[in-house]
Scaffold this motif. Structure first.
Motif, mmCIF file in Angstrom:
data_model
loop_
_atom_site.group_PDB
_atom_site.id
_atom_site.type_symbol
_atom_site.label_atom_id
_atom_site.label_comp_id
_atom_site.label_asym_id
_atom_site.label_seq_id
_atom_site.Cartn_x
_atom_site.Cartn_y
_atom_site.Cartn_z
ATOM 1 N N VAL A 11 1.957 -15.075 3.669
ATOM 2 C CA VAL A 11 3.092 -14.297 4.154
ATOM 3 C C VAL A 11 4.409 -15.031 4.021
ATOM 4 C CG1 VAL A 11 1.572 -13.131 5.786
ATOM 5 C CG2 VAL A 11 2.974 -15.056 6.560
ATOM 6 N N LEU B 242 5.943 -5.531 2.298
ATOM 7 C CA LEU B 242 4.550 -5.418 2.705
ATOM 8 C C LEU B 242 3.656 -5.026 1.535
ATOM 9 C CD1 LEU B 242 5.146 -3.801 6.154
ATOM 10 C CD2 LEU B 242 3.761 -5.851 5.779
ATOM 11 N N ARG C 24 8.729 -4.177 11.887
ATOM 12 C CA ARG C 24 8.954 -5.254 12.830
ATOM 13 C C ARG C 24 8.044 -5.071 14.025
ATOM 14 N NH1 ARG C 24 14.238 -7.214 16.310
ATOM 15 N NH2 ARG C 24 13.751 -5.295 17.472
ATOM 16 N N SER D 292 8.961 -2.268 5.131
ATOM 17 C CA SER D 292 9.111 -3.251 6.194
ATOM 18 C C SER D 292 8.706 -2.672 7.540
ATOM 19 C CB SER D 292 10.563 -3.725 6.293
ATOM 20 O OG SER D 292 10.990 -4.355 5.103
ATOM 21 N N LEU E 125 7.822 -10.191 14.833
ATOM 22 C CA LEU E 125 7.364 -10.496 13.488
ATOM 23 C C LEU E 125 7.984 -9.478 12.552
ATOM 24 C CD1 LEU E 125 5.511 -12.383 11.800
ATOM 25 C CD2 LEU E 125 3.780 -10.575 11.938
ATOM 26 N N GLN E 126 8.994 -9.912 11.825
ATOM 27 C CA GLN E 126 9.617 -9.068 10.825
ATOM 28 C C GLN E 126 8.822 -9.181 9.538
ATOM 29 O OE1 GLN E 126 12.424 -6.970 11.021
ATOM 30 N NE2 GLN E 126 11.681 -6.334 9.003
ATOM 31 N N MET E 127 8.315 -8.077 9.068
ATOM 32 C CA MET E 127 7.466 -8.058 7.896
ATOM 33 C C MET E 127 8.160 -7.275 6.797
ATOM 34 S SD MET E 127 3.723 -7.444 9.651
ATOM 35 C CE MET E 127 4.155 -5.782 10.184
ATOM 36 N N ASP F 290 -1.863 -6.712 3.468
ATOM 37 C CA ASP F 290 -1.380 -6.984 4.815
ATOM 38 C C ASP F 290 -1.963 -6.036 5.845
ATOM 39 O OD1 ASP F 290 0.382 -9.101 4.019
ATOM 40 O OD2 ASP F 290 1.815 -7.593 3.329
ATOM 41 N N PHE G 256 7.496 -12.671 5.642
ATOM 42 C CA PHE G 256 7.484 -12.443 7.084
ATOM 43 C C PHE G 256 8.376 -13.459 7.771
ATOM 44 C CE2 PHE G 256 2.964 -10.446 7.533
ATOM 45 C CZ PHE G 256 3.274 -9.530 6.544
ATOM 46 N N TYR H 43 4.098 -20.705 8.912
ATOM 47 C CA TYR H 43 3.627 -19.475 8.301
ATOM 48 C C TYR H 43 2.411 -19.719 7.431
ATOM 49 C CZ TYR H 43 8.222 -17.590 9.494
ATOM 50 O OH TYR H 43 9.359 -17.179 10.163
#
Length: 125
Positions: A64, A86, A19, A17, A81-83, A90, A68, A60
């Protein structure tokens, strides 16, 4: 008028992850839509996510969705943007963008007036 500065990119293993943050300054609009876009080498800049400053509504890209999360802190004039989860696909430079008129359904890069410098996200397999 509006300046956008992204941060938080880096190298992460698949499944990890990150952010991303986007700080806005010089803002003259009280109602705005913020977007995250990304661009991989040799690829077109593509839509990732949008959020409304006014009501936190979001949109979105299918690629994602569920992984996300876009959010905003109006007091800090910052969008995140919290991802999560992954994937190597990406990997891209992620750009923060702003418009003064659009909705969260503005998914074209041509609909945004202001752009940040981008932050690199690299996901290793």
């Amino acid at each position: 008028q509006v300046q956008l500065v992204e941060s938080g990119g880096g190298l992460v293993q698949a499944g990890g992850s990150l952010r991303l943050s986007c700080e806005a300054s010089g803002r003259t609009f009280s109602s705005h839509t913020m977007g995250w876009f990304r661009q991989a080498p040799g690829k077109e800049r593509e839509f990732v996510a949008t959020v409304s400053w006014r009501d936190s509504s979001t949109n979105y890209a299918n690629s994602v969705k569920g992984r996300f999360t876009i959010s905003r802190d109006n007091a800090k004039n910052t969008v995140y943007l919290q991802m999560n989860n992954l994937k190597p696909e990406d990997t891209a430079v992620y750009y923060c963008a702003a418009n003064a008129y659009g909705s969260v359904y503005a998914t074209s890069k041509f609909q945004y007036e202001y752009w940040g410098q981008g932050t690199q996200v690299t996901v290793s397999s």
